[in-house]
Design a protein around this motif. Structure first.
Motif: not given
Length: 142
Positions: A78-94
């Protein structure tokens, strides 16, 4: 130049470099998923990572609990098969050795509609590496 925010000194130049490192790590983690490279994916996770996702059977409170879930999922095919997996519209604070990343995760199965999830990752710098200590992902309505 430093600013005071909540009593913590923040160096914008250092924060920018750390945010870029966190963003690159998130991108690498999802690239590793697409490549079925679990070891590379796991290099971005702390051993005590909590994982809360819409599709999971409840919160997984450690990497070993996540591993048990993935082993069962993958063993059943049941492992997902994906054509694309992407993080969009990132906002990162440190802040010093703590970072928070918020983004929309886009998962596209081959020939199917994309799914969008709202994600928050909390990270700690450990030995110079940014590791996810808490991952929360909520599937957005289509």
């Amino acid at each position: 130049m430093t600013d005071q925010a909540g009593g913590v000194a923040i160096d914008p130049a250092a924060s920018g470099a750390d945010a870029a490192a966190i963003a690159a790590g998130i991108d690498d983690m999802y690239d590793a998923f697409l490549a079925a490279d679990r070891a590379r994916f796991d290099r971005h996770l702390h051993a005590e990572v909590t994982t809360w996702e819409t599709h999971l059977p409840g919160p997984l409170r450690t990497r070993s609990e996540l591993d048990a879930y993935r082993d069962a999922r993958d063993g059943s095919g049941a492992r997902p098969v994906l054509a694309r997996l992407a993080a969009e519209d990132k906002r990162i604070d440190v802040w010093d050795d703590v970072g928070v990343a918020r983004y929309v995760l886009v998962a596209e199965p081959p020939g199917g509609p994309a799914q969008h999830s709202r994600v928050t990752d909390v990270l700690r710098r450990v030995g110079g590496d940014w590791l996810i200590v808490h991952h929360h992902s909520e599937l957005l309505a289509q």
